[in-house]
Each structure stands twice: as structure tokens, then as C-alpha cells.
Scaffold this active site. Structure first.
Site, PDB file in Angstrom:
ATOM      1  N   HIS A 207       7.738   1.217  13.673  1.00 36.52           N
ATOM      2  CA  HIS A 207       6.570   2.145  13.723  1.00 36.52           C
ATOM      3  C   HIS A 207       6.994   3.380  14.062  1.00 36.52           C
ATOM      4  O   HIS A 207       6.584   4.450  13.531  1.00 36.52           O
ATOM      5  CB  HIS A 207       5.423   1.485  14.538  1.00 36.52           C
ATOM      6  CG  HIS A 207       5.002   0.103  14.195  1.00 36.52           C
ATOM      7  ND1 HIS A 207       5.333  -0.895  14.854  1.00 36.52           N
ATOM      8  CD2 HIS A 207       4.124  -0.383  13.214  1.00 36.52           C
ATOM      9  CE1 HIS A 207       4.813  -1.963  14.521  1.00 36.52           C
ATOM     10  NE2 HIS A 207       4.003  -1.834  13.390  1.00 36.52           N
TER      11      HIS A 207
ATOM     12  N   GLN B  91      10.128   0.014  17.314  1.00 40.11           N
ATOM     13  CA  GLN B  91      10.925   1.206  16.739  1.00 40.11           C
ATOM     14  C   GLN B  91      10.742   1.210  15.271  1.00 40.11           C
ATOM     15  O   GLN B  91      10.694   2.406  14.645  1.00 40.11           O
ATOM     16  CB  GLN B  91      12.326   0.921  16.865  1.00 40.11           C
ATOM     17  CG  GLN B  91      13.254   2.100  17.050  1.00 40.11           C
ATOM     18  CD  GLN B  91      12.882   3.084  18.007  1.00 40.11           C
ATOM     19  OE1 GLN B  91      12.464   2.811  19.170  1.00 40.11           O
ATOM     20  NE2 GLN B  91      12.883   4.383  17.688  1.00 40.11           N
TER      21      GLN B  91
ATOM     22  N   SER C  13      10.072  -6.216  13.346  1.00 36.50           N
ATOM     23  CA  SER C  13       8.833  -6.818  12.924  1.00 36.50           C
ATOM     24  C   SER C  13       8.086  -7.416  14.242  1.00 36.50           C
ATOM     25  O   SER C  13       8.567  -7.709  15.166  1.00 36.50           O
ATOM     26  CB  SER C  13       8.671  -7.971  11.848  1.00 36.50           C
ATOM     27  OG  SER C  13       7.455  -8.630  11.927  1.00 36.50           O
TER      28      SER C  13
ATOM     29  N   GLY D  21       5.799   1.687   5.785  1.00 33.81           N
ATOM     30  CA  GLY D  21       7.220   1.369   5.765  1.00 33.81           C
ATOM     31  C   GLY D  21       7.479   0.494   4.149  1.00 33.81           C
ATOM     32  O   GLY D  21       6.928  -0.303   3.755  1.00 33.81           O
ATOM     33  N   GLU D  22       8.906   0.641   3.993  1.00 35.52           N
ATOM     34  CA  GLU D  22       9.357   0.027   2.835  1.00 35.52           C
ATOM     35  C   GLU D  22       9.458  -1.376   3.273  1.00 35.52           C
ATOM     36  O   GLU D  22       9.844  -2.253   2.345  1.00 35.52           O
ATOM     37  CB  GLU D  22      10.818   0.565   2.499  1.00 35.52           C
ATOM     38  CG  GLU D  22      10.574   2.090   1.557  1.00 35.52           C
ATOM     39  CD  GLU D  22      12.041   2.633   1.008  1.00 35.52           C
ATOM     40  OE1 GLU D  22      12.954   1.954   1.585  1.00 35.52           O
ATOM     41  OE2 GLU D  22      11.922   3.524   0.276  1.00 35.52           O
TER      42      GLU D  22
HETATM   43  P1  AMP Z   1       2.351  -3.580  10.658  1.00 32.93           P
HETATM   44  O1  AMP Z   1       1.726  -2.865  12.110  1.00 32.93           O
HETATM   45  O2  AMP Z   1       2.998  -4.331  10.759  1.00 32.93           O
HETATM   46  O3  AMP Z   1       1.040  -3.492   9.760  1.00 32.93           O
HETATM   47  O4  AMP Z   1       2.874  -2.224  10.177  1.00 32.93           O
HETATM   48  C1  AMP Z   1       2.589  -0.883  10.155  1.00 32.93           C
HETATM   49  C2  AMP Z   1       3.267  -0.076   8.946  1.00 32.93           C
HETATM   50  O5  AMP Z   1       4.567   0.241   9.710  1.00 32.93           O
HETATM   51  C3  AMP Z   1       3.410  -0.392   7.642  1.00 32.93           C
HETATM   52  O6  AMP Z   1       3.548   0.694   7.048  1.00 32.93           O
HETATM   53  C4  AMP Z   1       4.734  -1.233   7.799  1.00 32.93           C
HETATM   54  O7  AMP Z   1       5.404  -1.324   6.696  1.00 32.93           O
HETATM   55  C5  AMP Z   1       5.682  -0.293   8.696  1.00 32.93           C
HETATM   56  N1  AMP Z   1       6.649  -1.201   9.182  1.00 32.93           N
HETATM   57  C6  AMP Z   1       6.421  -2.134  10.055  1.00 32.93           C
HETATM   58  N2  AMP Z   1       8.088  -2.730  10.279  1.00 32.93           N
HETATM   59  C7  AMP Z   1       8.751  -1.935   9.982  1.00 32.93           C
HETATM   60  C8  AMP Z   1      10.156  -1.475   9.936  1.00 32.93           C
HETATM   61  N3  AMP Z   1      10.956  -2.425  10.671  1.00 32.93           N
HETATM   62  N4  AMP Z   1      10.722  -0.382   9.470  1.00 32.93           N
HETATM   63  C9  AMP Z   1       9.798   0.417   8.852  1.00 32.93           C
HETATM   64  N5  AMP Z   1       8.609   0.205   8.627  1.00 32.93           N
HETATM   65  C10 AMP Z   1       8.048  -0.798   9.120  1.00 32.93           C
END
Ligand code: AMP
Length: 282
Positions: A37, A35, A187, A149-150
Site C-alpha cells: 500500500h 508496504q 498481501s 496495484g498491479e
Molecule cells: P487492498 O487493500 O488489498 O484492497 O489493496 C488496495 C490497493 O493496494 C489495491 O490497488 C491493490 O492492488 C494494492 N496492493 C495490494 N498489495 C499490493 C502489493 N503487494 N503491491 C502493490 N500494490 C498492492
């Protein structure tokens, strides 16, 4: 939703969309979608004609081989999630050679020192890997807007710096952290936690809330000590770092100066799973 597995076919599609004057929003990911993403896609869909995403587990940003190997991968499930979300028009699932035509190595960046703080200390080379893959993706996808994402706040600030330094014609947007019901930041790594560990990990968010309550009431060293004490009492958890930093420079502060924005950053190992979180203080 269109699925592109090669640079060439995706490129041709993008060119056609740009010729038609479509505004493109882009959110890159490493898959194992959740969610958090989706919240990036939702933000992108409000400000663009088309939303693109990518799924690529980027080897150069992992400083730990075991972490890379254990990173959850499930493309079939990701595609289902993307189809169901209804926000994403096209997804790019490149081969390594599409993003690294000269072999798997990182460029070396100067992000004015942002790269040496926090994650930079604990994950050497991480931001060179992130910069390399994000620069290449932004060049290939040519979005008008890109969404990060922050949750990875340092990464967001560094990508803003990358875009500024390379003068890339894209606007970077930060999206608020999406949390599980108990407050744990969502995550892909949470999948590696047992149900009990997942529940116990809400202490990370609860601690950040307490830090926000203590903000400008007790001193920074006192806050740091209280956070240490909280995690010393948690079985199966190790606090890797906690710090309160200036939101612009990302430098750790030992005092709350007037007119500065501060954010608390925390990384906790729950057994071998590394969980990261942060909170703007107000
Ligand atoms: P990742 O697949 O972990 O590399 O994340 C891809 C993008 O999704 C990055 O910009 C992350 O910061 C964002 N993201 C991951 N988890 C979250 C979350 N719980 N809330 C907001 N953005 C997220």
C-alpha cells in the site's frame, strides 16, 4: 494527517483543497496496510500536491462470507502506519451508509467482458462490488490521479474501463507489485499464513519466474502442464488457476502471437488462504 470518518466533513475538506488548486492523488484500500500500500502512496506523492487514502472493507466484493469475516481489520495499527509513512495527507474511513446510502448492494456493470475472465469465473459478482465501491469513492474524493496495484491486475484493467465508460475525470495509474524478501507478493492475507507457509509460498513467485524463462521457448500448453505439475507436488497447496492471458483483453491464450503483450496469472490456496499473483512476460 487528517482523519475523516464521515462523507460530509471529508467533502468540505476536499472542496477547500480543490478551491486552492491542489492536485489530489488517491489510493483506496481495505486496510491491514503493508508496504505494498505504501508503494501506492509513494507513487502518488511524486505526482500530486496531496495524497488521500481510504480504508473500507467492502462487503459487496466478497463472494464468500467467511473470507469477508476473516479479512484482517486493525484500524489503530493502520493509522500508525499511515502517520509513519509520511506520504498521506488525509485518510477517509467511511461508514457503510456513506458509500451505500441505499443499502448494501452492487450495481451491475458491463466491462466489455473483462469481468468474466479469471477472477470473474471464480468470484462471481466480485467486480460488480469493486466497481460499485470504486465508482462511489472516485465521485466523492474527486482525485486527479488514482493509484491501484498491479497485484490485482484484472481489477486495475477493469477500473480503467470503468473510468473510460463513465467518463470520470481521473487518470488511473498502475503500481508494480511489491514483494516480500522471498518474492511472495505482499498481501493482507499473508498475515493468516504460518511462518512455514509464508516461506513455502515463495514457490508462487518462483513459478512465475520460470514461466517467464519458458516464455516463447516452449508452447503454452507445455507451460500450463509444468505449472500444474509443480503444484501437484506441493503439500497444503492447491492451484486454483494458472493462465497466460493477453494483457489488453485478459483472454487466456493458447499461443503466443506476435505484437501482443502477455501476462501470467496465478491463484493458489495455501490451506484456506487464497493467494493471487501475476507477472508480465518478456
Ligand atoms: P487492498 O487493500 O488489498 O484492497 O489493496 C488496495 C490497493 O493496494 C489495491 O490497488 C491493490 O492492488 C494494492 N496492493 C495490494 N498489495 C499490493 C502489493 N503487494 N503491491 C502493490 N500494490 C498492492
Amino acid at each position: 494527517m487528517k482523519i475523516f470518518k464521515s462523507k460530509k466533513t471529508f467533502h468540505d475538506y476536499i472542496e477547500r483543497q480543490r478551491e486552492m488548486g491542489k492536485k489530489i492523488g488517491f489510493a483506496p484500500t481495505m486496510g491491514a496496510l503493508h508496504q505494498g500500500h505504501i508503494s501506492l502512496y509513494e507513487a502518488a506523492s511524486k505526482e500530486n500536491d496531496l495524497v488521500f487514502s481510504s480504508i473500507f472493507v467492502n462487503p459487496t466484493q466478497f463472494n464468500n462470507a467467511a473470507d469477508l469475516e476473516k479479512y484482517p481489520r486493525n484500524i489503530e495499527n493502520d493509522l500508525k502506519i499511515l502517520e509513519n509513512s509520511d506520504y498521506v495527507d488525509a485518510v477517509y474511513i467511511p461508514e457503510v451508509s456513506d458509500l451505500y446510502p441505499d443499502g448494501l448492494k452492487s450495481k451491475s456493470y458491463d466491462f466489455d467482458g473483462l469481468e468474466n475472465e479469471m477472477e470473474g469465473k471464480f468470484r462471481p459478482g466480485h467486480f460488480d462490488g469493486v466497481g460499485t465501491v470504486v465508482e462511489e469513492l472516485l465521485l466523492q474524493v474527486q482525485p486527479d490521479n488514482a493509484y491501484f496495484g498491479e497485484k490485482d491486475f484484472q481489477q486495475l484493467v477493469i477500473i480503467e474501463k470503468l473510468v473510460e465508460k463513465l467518463k470520470l475525470p481521473v487518470k488511473i495509474h498502475g503500481v508494480a507489485i511489491y514483494r516480500e524478501k522471498n518474492g511472495l507478493a505482499m498481501s493482507s492475507r499473508n498475515e493468516r499464513l504460518s511462518a512455514e507457509q509464508r516461506e513455502a509460498s515463495k514457490i508462487i513467485y518462483e513459478t512465475l519466474l520460470k514461466v517467464n524463462d519458458w516464455f516463447r521457448i516452449i508452447t503454452v500448453p507445455e507451460i500450463n502442464q509444468r505449472v500444474k505439475d509443480i503444484f501437484e507436488d506441493q503439500r497444503g497447496m492447491v492451484l486454483e488457476y494458472f493462465e497466460i492471458s493477453d494483457e489488453q483483453t485478459l483472454k487466456e491464450t493458447d499461443f503466443f502471437y506476435k505484437g501482443h503483450n502477455y501476462r501470467a496469472f496465478i491463484v493458489v490456496f495455501v490451506n484456506e488462504v487464497r493467494l493471487i499473483d501475476n507477472m508480465h512476460l518478456e
